[in-house]
Design a protein around this motif. Structure first.
Motif, PDB file in Angstrom:
ATOM      1  N   THR A  69      -9.331 -83.668 -36.724  1.00  9.90           N
ATOM      2  CA  THR A  69      -8.216 -83.751 -35.777  1.00  9.90           C
ATOM      3  C   THR A  69      -7.252 -84.860 -36.165  1.00  9.90           C
ATOM      4  OG1 THR A  69      -7.647 -83.859 -33.421  1.00  9.90           O
ATOM      5  CG2 THR A  69      -9.445 -85.290 -34.171  1.00  9.90           C
ATOM      6  N   ARG A  70      -6.043 -84.722 -35.671  1.00  7.89           N
ATOM      7  CA  ARG A  70      -5.025 -85.755 -35.885  1.00  7.89           C
ATOM      8  C   ARG A  70      -4.075 -85.770 -34.685  1.00  7.89           C
ATOM      9  NH1 ARG A  70      -2.544 -89.030 -39.515  1.00  7.89           N
ATOM     10  NH2 ARG A  70      -0.281 -89.182 -39.390  1.00  7.89           N
ATOM     11  N   ASN A  71      -4.095 -86.884 -33.949  1.00  8.71           N
ATOM     12  CA  ASN A  71      -3.150 -87.141 -32.859  1.00  8.71           C
ATOM     13  C   ASN A  71      -3.129 -86.059 -31.777  1.00  8.71           C
ATOM     14  OD1 ASN A  71      -2.369 -89.509 -34.169  1.00  8.71           O
ATOM     15  ND2 ASN A  71      -0.708 -88.496 -35.261  1.00  8.71           N
ATOM     16  N   ARG A  72      -4.304 -85.511 -31.432  1.00  8.17           N
ATOM     17  CA  ARG A  72      -4.372 -84.504 -30.377  1.00  8.17           C
ATOM     18  C   ARG A  72      -5.572 -84.756 -29.466  1.00  8.17           C
ATOM     19  NH1 ARG A  72      -2.092 -79.034 -33.067  1.00  8.17           N
ATOM     20  NH2 ARG A  72      -4.182 -78.261 -32.729  1.00  8.17           N
ATOM     21  N   PRO A  73      -5.632 -85.937 -28.856  1.00  5.59           N
ATOM     22  CA  PRO A  73      -6.808 -86.278 -28.052  1.00  5.59           C
ATOM     23  C   PRO A  73      -7.037 -85.343 -26.867  1.00  5.59           C
ATOM     24  CG  PRO A  73      -5.063 -87.884 -27.708  1.00  5.59           C
ATOM     25  CD  PRO A  73      -4.638 -87.011 -28.847  1.00  5.59           C
ATOM     26  N   GLU A  74      -5.970 -84.859 -26.241  1.00  7.61           N
ATOM     27  CA  GLU A  74      -6.157 -83.973 -25.084  1.00  7.61           C
ATOM     28  C   GLU A  74      -6.748 -82.632 -25.503  1.00  7.61           C
ATOM     29  OE1 GLU A  74      -2.545 -83.756 -27.081  1.00  7.61           O
ATOM     30  OE2 GLU A  74      -2.975 -85.447 -25.809  1.00  7.61           O
ATOM     31  N   LYS A  75      -6.396 -82.148 -26.687  1.00  9.41           N
ATOM     32  CA  LYS A  75      -6.984 -80.900 -27.177  1.00  9.41           C
ATOM     33  C   LYS A  75      -8.457 -81.102 -27.536  1.00  9.41           C
ATOM     34  CE  LYS A  75      -2.771 -78.700 -28.736  1.00  9.41           C
ATOM     35  NZ  LYS A  75      -2.744 -77.571 -27.834  1.00  9.41           N
ATOM     36  N   VAL A  76      -8.785 -82.236 -28.117  1.00  9.63           N
ATOM     37  CA  VAL A  76     -10.182 -82.540 -28.438  1.00  9.63           C
ATOM     38  C   VAL A  76     -10.997 -82.629 -27.148  1.00  9.63           C
ATOM     39  CG1 VAL A  76     -11.752 -84.255 -29.423  1.00  9.63           C
ATOM     40  CG2 VAL A  76      -9.645 -83.658 -30.628  1.00  9.63           C
ATOM     41  N   ALA A  77     -10.454 -83.244 -26.118  1.00 15.90           N
ATOM     42  CA  ALA A  77     -11.166 -83.355 -24.840  1.00 15.90           C
ATOM     43  C   ALA A  77     -11.447 -81.969 -24.255  1.00 15.90           C
ATOM     44  CB  ALA A  77     -10.362 -84.204 -23.858  1.00 15.90           C
ATOM     45  N   ARG A  78     -10.475 -81.074 -24.315  1.00 16.72           N
ATOM     46  CA  ARG A  78     -10.693 -79.715 -23.803  1.00 16.72           C
ATOM     47  C   ARG A  78     -11.748 -78.975 -24.637  1.00 16.72           C
ATOM     48  NH1 ARG A  78      -5.037 -79.956 -22.635  1.00 16.72           N
ATOM     49  NH2 ARG A  78      -4.491 -78.989 -24.619  1.00 16.72           N
ATOM     50  N   LEU A  79     -11.704 -79.149 -25.945  1.00 17.85           N
ATOM     51  CA  LEU A  79     -12.704 -78.509 -26.804  1.00 17.85           C
ATOM     52  C   LEU A  79     -14.096 -79.061 -26.508  1.00 17.85           C
ATOM     53  CD1 LEU A  79     -13.728 -76.730 -29.065  1.00 17.85           C
ATOM     54  CD2 LEU A  79     -12.854 -78.415 -30.713  1.00 17.85           C
ATOM     55  N   LEU A  80     -14.226 -80.372 -26.387  1.00 21.37           N
ATOM     56  CA  LEU A  80     -15.529 -80.966 -26.076  1.00 21.37           C
ATOM     57  C   LEU A  80     -16.052 -80.486 -24.734  1.00 21.37           C
ATOM     58  CD1 LEU A  80     -15.057 -84.617 -27.377  1.00 21.37           C
ATOM     59  CD2 LEU A  80     -16.423 -82.785 -28.416  1.00 21.37           C
ATOM     60  N   SER A  81     -15.172 -80.346 -23.780  1.00 30.88           N
ATOM     61  CA  SER A  81     -15.573 -79.833 -22.469  1.00 30.88           C
ATOM     62  C   SER A  81     -16.111 -78.406 -22.597  1.00 30.88           C
ATOM     63  CB  SER A  81     -14.387 -79.877 -21.510  1.00 30.88           C
ATOM     64  OG  SER A  81     -14.758 -79.426 -20.246  1.00 30.88           O
ATOM     65  N   SER A  82     -15.471 -77.593 -23.412  1.00 33.44           N
ATOM     66  CA  SER A  82     -15.949 -76.221 -23.596  1.00 33.44           C
ATOM     67  C   SER A  82     -17.283 -76.196 -24.350  1.00 33.44           C
ATOM     68  CB  SER A  82     -14.893 -75.363 -24.302  1.00 33.44           C
ATOM     69  OG  SER A  82     -14.790 -75.633 -25.672  1.00 33.44           O
ATOM     70  N   ILE A  83     -17.467 -77.099 -25.297  1.00 40.38           N
ATOM     71  CA  ILE A  83     -18.744 -77.182 -26.018  1.00 40.38           C
ATOM     72  C   ILE A  83     -19.851 -77.620 -25.065  1.00 40.38           C
ATOM     73  CG2 ILE A  83     -20.021 -78.432 -27.814  1.00 40.38           C
ATOM     74  CD1 ILE A  83     -17.333 -78.570 -29.378  1.00 40.38           C
ATOM     75  N   GLU A  84     -19.542 -78.566 -24.207  1.00 37.74           N
ATOM     76  CA  GLU A  84     -20.536 -79.072 -23.253  1.00 37.74           C
ATOM     77  C   GLU A  84     -21.013 -77.973 -22.307  1.00 37.74           C
ATOM     78  OE1 GLU A  84     -22.445 -80.560 -19.946  1.00 37.74           O
ATOM     79  OE2 GLU A  84     -20.358 -79.931 -19.697  1.00 37.74           O
ATOM     80  N   SER A  85     -20.170 -76.999 -22.025  1.00 39.52           N
ATOM     81  CA  SER A  85     -20.542 -75.936 -21.093  1.00 39.52           C
ATOM     82  C   SER A  85     -21.315 -74.787 -21.752  1.00 39.52           C
ATOM     83  CB  SER A  85     -19.299 -75.395 -20.394  1.00 39.52           C
ATOM     84  OG  SER A  85     -18.471 -74.716 -21.316  1.00 39.52           O
ATOM     85  N   LEU A  86     -21.520 -74.845 -23.060  1.00 38.11           N
ATOM     86  CA  LEU A  86     -22.261 -73.793 -23.746  1.00 38.11           C
ATOM     87  C   LEU A  86     -23.721 -73.767 -23.306  1.00 38.11           C
ATOM     88  CD1 LEU A  86     -21.020 -74.255 -27.431  1.00 38.11           C
ATOM     89  CD2 LEU A  86     -20.358 -72.447 -25.830  1.00 38.11           C
TER      90      LEU A  86
END
Length: 95
Positions: free
Chosen positions: A11-28
């Motif tokens: 990633t580069r300079n997209r912390p909000e997108k990383v947060a959304r992706l991590l949230s989706s991974i956490e819900s797996l």
């Protein structure tokens, strides 16, 4: 539960997108053995801090730009226990 896979996210300079992706991974239902995030540009350590208790995150900040360089760094951080590694762009969400 057999957790034999890792996820690598460059990633580069997209912390909000990383947060959304991590949230989706956490819900797996099946969680990864390891989530590797290699960031360039902005240091997103504060963004991922909220997920540290939820996911097994390995984080590396680098001055190397570009997904290829970040993936090469991430592969060196991969746990030997992972049988395979899923590369994900930071703007994806998992169901």
């Amino acid at each position: 539960m057999n957790r034999d896979f890792a996820i690598l996210i460059p990633t580069r300079n997209r912390p909000e997108k990383v947060a959304r992706l991590l949230s989706s991974i956490e819900s797996l239902a099946k969680k990864p053995l390891q989530v590797i995030i290699v960031a360039s540009g902005e240091d997103i350590r504060p963004t991922i801090a909220t997920f540290r208790d939820l996911l097994p995150i390995t984080y590396e900040h680098t001055i190397s730009a570009g997904q290829i360089a970040q993936k090469k760094i991430g592969i060196t951080l991969l746990t030997p226990k992972a049988e395979w590694c899923l590369f994900l762009d930071d703007d994806l969400l998992l169901d």
